[in-house]
Structures are given as C-alpha cells and as structure tokens.
Design an enzyme around this catalytic site. Sequence first.
Site, PDB file in Angstrom:
ATOM      1  CD  GLU A 111      -7.193 -12.013  -8.369  1.00 21.97           C
ATOM      2  OE1 GLU A 111      -7.877 -12.114  -9.386  1.00 21.97           O
ATOM      3  OE2 GLU A 111      -6.637 -10.962  -8.038  1.00 21.97           O
ATOM      4  CB  CYS A 125       2.922 -12.607  -6.032  1.00 23.16           C
ATOM      5  SG  CYS A 125       2.236 -11.245  -5.132  1.00 23.16           S
ATOM      6  CB  CYS A 132      -6.480  -5.526   2.523  1.00 26.91           C
ATOM      7  SG  CYS A 132      -5.066  -4.900   3.439  1.00 26.91           S
ATOM      8  CB  CYS A 136      -2.526   1.166   0.235  1.00 31.47           C
ATOM      9  SG  CYS A 136      -1.866   0.447   1.751  1.00 31.47           S
ATOM     10  CB  CYS A 139      -3.401  -1.262  -3.075  1.00 29.55           C
ATOM     11  SG  CYS A 139      -3.655  -3.031  -2.926  1.00 29.55           S
ATOM     12  N   GLY A 187      -3.720  -8.683   0.943  1.00 29.54           N
ATOM     13  CA  GLY A 187      -3.674  -8.651   2.403  1.00 29.54           C
ATOM     14  C   GLY A 187      -2.348  -8.198   2.984  1.00 29.54           C
ATOM     15  CD  GLU A 188       0.789  -5.723   6.544  1.00 31.04           C
ATOM     16  OE1 GLU A 188       1.010  -4.750   5.834  1.00 31.04           O
ATOM     17  OE2 GLU A 188       1.686  -6.531   6.900  1.00 31.04           O
ATOM     18  CB  SER A 219       5.711  -7.294   0.963  1.00 33.07           C
ATOM     19  OG  SER A 219       5.439  -5.962   0.647  1.00 33.07           O
ATOM     20  CG  LEU A 242       8.955   4.305   1.966  1.00 35.53           C
ATOM     21  CD1 LEU A 242       8.840   4.171   3.470  1.00 35.53           C
ATOM     22  CD2 LEU A 242      10.397   4.656   1.587  1.00 35.53           C
ATOM     23  CG  HIS A 243       4.248   2.937  -1.898  1.00 38.57           C
ATOM     24  ND1 HIS A 243       4.944   2.287  -2.886  1.00 38.57           N
ATOM     25  CD2 HIS A 243       3.597   1.959  -1.196  1.00 38.57           C
ATOM     26  CE1 HIS A 243       4.713   0.988  -2.814  1.00 38.57           C
ATOM     27  NE2 HIS A 243       3.912   0.762  -1.791  1.00 38.57           N
ATOM     28  CB  CYS A 361       2.875  -4.553  -8.187  1.00 42.49           C
ATOM     29  SG  CYS A 361       3.207  -4.239  -6.495  1.00 42.49           S
TER      30      CYS A 361
HETATM   31  S1  SF4 Z   1      -0.954  -2.517  -0.476  1.00 41.41           S
HETATM   32 FE1  SF4 Z   1      -1.145  -4.323   0.827  1.00 41.41          FE
HETATM   33  S2  SF4 Z   1      -1.728  -3.467   2.817  1.00 41.41           S
HETATM   34 FE2  SF4 Z   1      -2.150  -1.844   1.322  1.00 41.41          FE
HETATM   35  S3  SF4 Z   1      -4.327  -2.159   0.764  1.00 41.41           S
HETATM   36 FE3  SF4 Z   1      -3.072  -3.299  -0.705  1.00 41.41          FE
HETATM   37  S4  SF4 Z   1      -3.034  -5.379   0.123  1.00 41.41           S
HETATM   38 FE4  SF4 Z   1      -3.640  -4.024   1.805  1.00 41.41          FE
END
Ligand code: SF4
Length: 387
Positions: A111, A125, A132, A136, A139, A187-188, A219, A242-243, A361
């Site tokens: 996506e 984005c 991933c 988190c 997410c 993803g990271e 990011s 950060l969060h 987000c």
């Molecule tokens: S915020 Fe980013 S790193 Fe964390 S689970 Fe979601 S996609 Fe993965």
Amino acid sequence: MSAELYKNPAISQTANGLIPLAGLGRKELAQALTDFGIAPKQVRMRSKQIFHWIYNYGVTDWDAMTNIAKNLRARLAQTFSLERPEIVDKQVSIDGTRKYLIRMAPGIEVESVFIPAVSKTGALCVSSQVGCTLTCKFCHTGTQRLVRNLTAAEIALQVMVARDDLDEWPSSSGERKMTNIVFMGMGEPLYNMDEVTKAIDIICDREGLSFGRRRITLSTSGVVPEIVKAGEKTSAMLAISLHAANDELRSQIMPINKKYPLKDLLEACRAYPGLSNSRRITFEYVMLKDMNDSPKHAKELINLLRGIPAKVNLIPFNPWPGSPYECSDWETIESFADRINAAGYASPIRTPRGRDILAACGQLRSESEKIRASQKRKQQLENVDNT
Ligand code: SF4
C-alpha cells in the site's frame, strides 16, 4: 540477460515474458541494454535517453521515444516492457487522500498513500517492506508478518504509479501536487537500507523523477546502528517514531526499544549528518489515551529532546480493527501540544487524513502472507510440471 537482473524479484516477474525497465536505476538499465546487444559505445547515450523518457516523461509506450530510431524501438519493445505494476485497488477518502494497493508480483501487494497538499506540500507515503518484523502495538502493519523486503524498483514504482494517477508527467513541469516522499508506509526502511538507498537515488535523479533530497523523509522506529549510516548514504531528512519518552513505556509500546533504548537512540539522533535548526529531526508521537498523554509524559519528552533541533508531530491515534488503544481526548492533545510548544519545540497536531479508508498513519496492512516453505515447494513443482 544478466544473472544479476534475474536475481531481482521485481525483474523476474514478467507478465508477458518481457523484462520490465521502469523502476531500474541507471546502472541496471545500462546493464540491461548491454546484455540486449546495444553497441558498447552507444550504451551510455541510449540508457541516458531511455532513463529520461521513463522517469522524466513517464512514457509507457516505446513509440513515444522519438529520439530513438523506429527499428530499434521495435526491437526493444520485443524484449523490454515499460509497464507499471497493477493497481489492485484505489480508494479516495472524503478528504482527498488516495490509497493504492499495488501488486508488485504474485502474492506481493503493498500500500502507498498520497496525502494531498496542506499548504503547498503533498506527500506520498511509500512502503519499504511487505509486512514488518517489528510489532509496534499501535500499528496495523505490525500485525502482518514480514513477507519480504521490497526492491528499489518496487519502491520507485510506487512513486511512478502515484505520478500516473495524479497526471503529473513530465516531472519537471509546473507546480506539482506530489512534492514530498515519506518512508512511513509498511515496513522499517532501515532494515532494507540497500534497496531504499538505491530507490532514493532513482527518485532524486535530476534527469528523472527529480525530487530534492530534503523532500525525502526516512522514518525509523529506532534501528540505532543504521541511523547515521542512513543519513550519510541518502542525505534524507530523519523522522523517529518515538511515542514514549521513558524506556519502560516505550518498550511496552515498541518492543524494538528493548534492543535499542532511548539513550542510544538519542545519541544516534545527535550524530545525524547535517542536523541543524534548518534540518531538524521530526519526532512522531502518537497520542494514546491514558498511556502517554499526561503532563508528566510531556515533561519527560521535553527533557529527552533537550539540545536536539527537533519538531514533534503529535498524531491522534488512528484506530484499526482490533487495535488495543484509544485516541486521547482532543483537549488532552491540545494541552500536551501547548506544553511542548512552550518549551520551544514546534508541535503541530497532525490532522488525521484518510481515516475512512484506513489510509491514515499506522493503519496500513495488505493481505500478502509469506508463503510457507511447503506451499512454495508445491508451487515450484507445479510450475515444473506445467513447462
Ligand atoms: S510502526 Fe513501522 S516499524 Fe513499527 S510495526 Fe508499524 S511498520 Fe513496523
């Protein structure tokens, strides 16, 4: 064709036996033309021409390349394709946000989301992985297991698909709607740094898609060993998911914090190349009701960021099916923002965009699943039987 190209999963998946060129970098494109049989003396010129047609004009038809002889165009068309991947689904939010589900290869769907202009910037984005490995808690992507890293071509193609949809070719003309690229999709990105770096080189090439490097934001959830290297390789802007501003809470919300705690993360941020008041780091802070939104949390955050040129983006939590958190009340978010602001940090509250189509987000997720080894083997055997 070169074995190297076939190693690239984006290149080996051809619908009609043709080799896709859209998404390739200069080097791979030149290699493809060499393997095709273009005379060595002409490879540089031809790849420059074709690169320009693909990335500046966005052409998908060989006949549009008018500075290449007709018979050569015809021969190239028999071997190479200029097609885009299929858009499996496109949704447009009531606020104009567009979400694309793109099939890069069989079973590989990603996506990307175009968020239209607020003031003069509109951002795409993009995703860097399918699924991933990090989980988190806030997410949605984190609930989808990693299927695989995306290739540089597959990342660049997300930009091209959006540019098609926005009707913004050639890339050098007039005012654009899509001005920024943010690696905040699935993803990271710092776990896929080689391909992300190559993709950024393609996206920023002045003779192609032509985005400025300061218009690109990487990011990360905090992959500490890669942060400084990422800045050196890409010159992109940095955003940190950060969060939470203490280790206990952050480890609870973002398990990666157990591996790379806040002290190490902030040290890497301080060392980020080019950091200055005009190149601040953006810290993303999702507002979770009764979790991280009290005056005490605001104070911790201010102390944590002391001395770092920073901006704090406050993100009202965007729920998704089964999400474990609620969004903080609006007054709580505003008073949190006021405290951060009073300490000298810009702290805009991000207006949720595309919530109605799960494009906001933290809401992205595709149905692609990793094929189990046994299933994969079965598929391979079937393929052999069919040949
Ligand atoms: S915020 Fe980013 S790193 Fe964390 S689970 Fe979601 S996609 Fe993965």
